[in-house]
Enzyme design. Structure first.
Site, PDB file in Angstrom:
ATOM      1  CG  PHE A 124      58.240   8.232  71.541  1.00 13.36           C
ATOM      2  CD1 PHE A 124      58.248   8.052  70.165  1.00 13.36           C
ATOM      3  CD2 PHE A 124      59.354   7.834  72.273  1.00 13.36           C
ATOM      4  CE1 PHE A 124      59.345   7.467  69.528  1.00 13.36           C
ATOM      5  CE2 PHE A 124      60.452   7.253  71.644  1.00 13.36           C
ATOM      6  CZ  PHE A 124      60.440   7.074  70.268  1.00 13.36           C
ATOM      7  CB  SER A 133      71.135   1.898  76.501  1.00 11.85           C
ATOM      8  OG  SER A 133      71.146   2.752  77.611  1.00 11.85           O
ATOM      9  NE  ARG A 245      68.878  11.044  71.397  1.00  6.61           N
ATOM     10  CZ  ARG A 245      69.297   9.900  70.884  1.00  6.61           C
ATOM     11  NH1 ARG A 245      70.084   9.904  69.825  1.00  6.61           N
ATOM     12  NH2 ARG A 245      68.929   8.751  71.423  1.00  6.61           N
ATOM     13  CD  GLU A 377      63.799  13.250  74.256  1.00  8.04           C
ATOM     14  OE1 GLU A 377      64.374  13.550  73.198  1.00  8.04           O
ATOM     15  OE2 GLU A 377      62.766  13.806  74.671  1.00  8.04           O
TER      16      GLU A 377
HETATM   17  C1  FAD Z   1      61.381  10.437  83.832  1.00  7.60           C
HETATM   18  C2  FAD Z   1      61.599   9.525  82.665  1.00  7.60           C
HETATM   19  C3  FAD Z   1      60.875   9.739  81.488  1.00  7.60           C
HETATM   20  C4  FAD Z   1      61.055   8.886  80.397  1.00  7.60           C
HETATM   21  N1  FAD Z   1      60.263   9.057  79.280  1.00  7.60           N
HETATM   22  C5  FAD Z   1      60.304   8.112  78.296  1.00  7.60           C
HETATM   23  C6  FAD Z   1      59.351   8.148  77.221  1.00  7.60           C
HETATM   24  O1  FAD Z   1      58.519   9.045  77.126  1.00  7.60           O
HETATM   25  N2  FAD Z   1      59.390   7.139  76.313  1.00  7.60           N
HETATM   26  C7  FAD Z   1      60.287   6.125  76.378  1.00  7.60           C
HETATM   27  O2  FAD Z   1      60.267   5.257  75.506  1.00  7.60           O
HETATM   28  N3  FAD Z   1      61.219   6.087  77.360  1.00  7.60           N
HETATM   29  C8  FAD Z   1      61.232   7.037  78.335  1.00  7.60           C
HETATM   30  N4  FAD Z   1      62.141   6.981  79.385  1.00  7.60           N
HETATM   31  C9  FAD Z   1      63.143   5.923  79.394  1.00  7.60           C
HETATM   32  C10 FAD Z   1      64.570   6.433  79.165  1.00  7.60           C
HETATM   33  O3  FAD Z   1      64.746   6.868  77.843  1.00  7.60           O
HETATM   34  C11 FAD Z   1      65.533   5.298  79.563  1.00  7.60           C
HETATM   35  O4  FAD Z   1      65.476   5.208  80.973  1.00  7.60           O
HETATM   36  C12 FAD Z   1      66.957   5.541  79.093  1.00  7.60           C
HETATM   37  O5  FAD Z   1      67.043   5.451  77.690  1.00  7.60           O
HETATM   38  C13 FAD Z   1      67.959   4.566  79.723  1.00  7.60           C
HETATM   39  O6  FAD Z   1      67.503   3.252  79.681  1.00  7.60           O
HETATM   40  P1  FAD Z   1      67.554   2.354  81.013  1.00  7.60           P
HETATM   41  O7  FAD Z   1      66.893   3.124  82.096  1.00  7.60           O
HETATM   42  O8  FAD Z   1      67.012   1.021  80.689  1.00  7.60           O
HETATM   43  O9  FAD Z   1      69.086   2.254  81.385  1.00  7.60           O
HETATM   44  P2  FAD Z   1      70.122   1.160  80.798  1.00  7.60           P
HETATM   45  O10 FAD Z   1      70.055   1.133  79.320  1.00  7.60           O
HETATM   46  O11 FAD Z   1      69.949  -0.124  81.519  1.00  7.60           O
HETATM   47  O12 FAD Z   1      71.507   1.826  81.204  1.00  7.60           O
HETATM   48  C14 FAD Z   1      72.107   1.709  82.499  1.00  7.60           C
HETATM   49  C15 FAD Z   1      73.483   2.370  82.422  1.00  7.60           C
HETATM   50  O13 FAD Z   1      74.323   1.638  81.503  1.00  7.60           O
HETATM   51  C16 FAD Z   1      74.824   2.507  80.521  1.00  7.60           C
HETATM   52  N5  FAD Z   1      74.989   1.798  79.244  1.00  7.60           N
HETATM   53  C17 FAD Z   1      74.101   0.990  78.637  1.00  7.60           C
HETATM   54  N6  FAD Z   1      74.592   0.550  77.466  1.00  7.60           N
HETATM   55  C18 FAD Z   1      75.810   1.102  77.326  1.00  7.60           C
HETATM   56  C19 FAD Z   1      76.832   1.031  76.333  1.00  7.60           C
HETATM   57  N7  FAD Z   1      76.675   0.319  75.187  1.00  7.60           N
HETATM   58  N8  FAD Z   1      77.967   1.738  76.514  1.00  7.60           N
HETATM   59  C20 FAD Z   1      78.138   2.480  77.645  1.00  7.60           C
HETATM   60  N9  FAD Z   1      77.217   2.576  78.624  1.00  7.60           N
HETATM   61  C21 FAD Z   1      76.066   1.899  78.464  1.00  7.60           C
HETATM   62  C22 FAD Z   1      73.798   3.633  80.426  1.00  7.60           C
HETATM   63  O14 FAD Z   1      74.356   4.795  79.843  1.00  7.60           O
HETATM   64  C23 FAD Z   1      73.434   3.799  81.896  1.00  7.60           C
HETATM   65  O15 FAD Z   1      74.387   4.597  82.532  1.00  7.60           O
HETATM   66  C24 FAD Z   1      61.996   7.830  80.467  1.00  7.60           C
HETATM   67  C25 FAD Z   1      62.726   7.632  81.653  1.00  7.60           C
HETATM   68  C26 FAD Z   1      62.516   8.445  82.745  1.00  7.60           C
HETATM   69  C27 FAD Z   1      63.275   8.165  84.006  1.00  7.60           C
END
Ligand code: FAD
Length: 396
Positions: A124, A133, A245, A377
């Site tokens: 996915f 996010s 989730r 997720e």
């Molecule tokens: C091992 C692994 C497996 C994964 N598998 C998948 C997968 O299969 N498919 C897929 O699509 N994705 C996958 N992901 C991606 C994962 O879902 C994202 O890393 C996650 O949703 C966070 O996004 P980001 O890393 O861009 O962090 P960001 O969104 O940049 O967030 C950085 C920080 O800011 C905070 N933040 C951001 N916006 C807000 C807000 N409005 N209010 C408060 N705090 C906020 C976040 O909580 C976080 O602490 C995977 C990631 C990893 C590491």
């Protein structure tokens, strides 16, 4: 009356899974972690046992055991190995849910049935380098050309991305609309010209599960590969994440149980100051907190799973309030479960003293594996945002 017991069929499922994991997965967990390899052999065995299709109805090749059965699987996997849990979760929660809930009869035949039977592995793909996010701000586009769409862009962090036979991909079909009508879900086959796997990440934990970049260089996808309606892809993704989730909460429950059991055993065997450390109140209170969290989480997980089973898999029958309740429950289970698991494993490691910090011990591996559940997720900040937004409209 409120019924809280598992059926004989569910108990039998748990017994079968536990025996399978002890025989086929437990012996290889340390080696997978050390060598950072995808566990092909045990995954194949799990696929042939039907464990990649537990919640899928039998008419589509699954075991037909619903979300409660699926959470039993994830709880048991959480006790043994988070990498296997993640591989199954990405495939089942995130890969099959879009097809089961929104797929056409032809899509169910072509992708869902082989996925449930364990003949195809799914992934996915929502996240991009600039959109995590804020997933609605994605850049990967799907441009309509005749009866096809052309997908161009790069996705990041895709679990099972290196091994998957097909991927559910979220793409922008109308940049002006963004997530509110401009995102569409597609199912894309691995061999499609222009589609390739890019970098695979080195990670702190989950060493048996791949986390891949996926590159779409003008990939032509027939219109019949649209999952759900054009422009409604965000809803498809969020529905899959609601399932994911809850199952993450189940995996966290298993992780708390195994950390607690390891810590209790160690505390009863390790003697300091002439007594087993389990006799010290400071240690007992840590164990008591773990047990209380496991107890509470068990109810949260299986209530949310049973609610999803009750709702069925036809989104057109869901009322708005019911949908909101489901989303709040999923966010709650994921957020509390992952934090309680991190806390329990941290305290279990503390109870192990210096030994807990030694590379290769089960508790050290669990510590590295658990942390991601607070991030993927949807981060826990986002889960709190989901619950808070619901509070603003529906109240407590
Ligand atoms: C091992 C692994 C497996 C994964 N598998 C998948 C997968 O299969 N498919 C897929 O699509 N994705 C996958 N992901 C991606 C994962 O879902 C994202 O890393 C996650 O949703 C966070 O996004 P980001 O890393 O861009 O962090 P960001 O969104 O940049 O967030 C950085 C920080 O800011 C905070 N933040 C951001 N916006 C807000 C807000 N409005 N209010 C408060 N705090 C906020 C976040 O909580 C976080 O602490 C995977 C990631 C990893 C590491």
């Amino acid at each position: 009356m409120i019924e809280f017991s598992f059926t004989a069929e569910q108990e039998a499922l748990r017994t079968g899974i536990r025996a399978f994991l002890e025989k086929e997965v437990l012996p290889i967990v340390a080696e997978i972690d050390e060598s950072e390899t995808f566990p092909t052999t045990s995954v194949r065995k799990m696929q042939s046992e039907g464990y990649f299709g537990v919640p899928i109805p039998e008419e589509y090749g699954g075991l037909g055991l619903g979300k409660v059965g699926y959470c039993i699987l994830l709880e048991e996997l959480g006790r043994v190995d988070a990498s296997h849990g993640t591989i199954v979760g990405a495939h089942t929660s995130l890969g099959t849910t879009p097809l089961l809930y929104y797929g056409t009869a032809a899509q169910k035949r072509r992708w869902l049935t082989p996925a449930a039977r364990g003949e195809k592995l799914l992934a996915f793909s929502l996240t991009e380098s600039g959109s995590g996010s804020d997933s609605g701000s994605m850049r990967l586009t799907a441009e309509r050309v005749g009866d096809k769409f052309v997908l161009t862009g790069t996705k990041l962090y895709v679990t099972n991305g290196r091994e998957a036979d097909a991927v559910i991909v979220m793409a922008l079909t109308d940049p002006a609309l963004g997530p509110n009508g401009g995102v569409t879900a597609f199912v894309v086959d691995r061999g499609s010209p222009g589609f390739r796997v890019g970098r695979c990440e080195k990670k702190m934990g989950l060493h048996g599960s791949s986390t891949a970049e996926l590159i779409f260089d003008h990939v032509e996808v027939p219109a019949e590969n649209v999952v759900g309606e054009v422009g409604k892809g965000f809803l498809v993704a969020m529905t899959a994440l609601d399932v994911g989730r809850v199952s993450l909460g189940a995996a966290s429950l298993g992780a708390i149980e195994s950390a607690g059991e390891m810590a209790l055993k160690f505390a009863q065997e390790r003697t300091q100051f002439g007594h087993p450390i389990a006799e010290f109140e400071a240690i007992q209170f840590k164990l008591a907190d773990m047990a209380m969290h496991a107890h509470a989480l068990r109810y949260l997980v299986y209530q949310a799973a049973a609610h999803q089973d009750q709702m069925g898999h036809d989104p057109s029958t869901w009322g708005r309030l019911e949908r909101q309740q489901k989303t709040r429950e999923s966010a709650t289970v994921k957020c509390l479960g992952s934090e309680w698991a991190s806390e329990a494993i941290d305290e279990a490691l503390q109870i192990h003293g210096g030994l807990g910090y030694i590379r290769g011990t089960p508790i050290e591996r669990a510590y590295r594996d658990a942390r991601i559940a607070e991030i993927f997720e949807g981060t826990n900040e986002i889960q709190r945002l989901v619950v808070a937004r619901d509070l603003m409209t529906r109240g407590f």
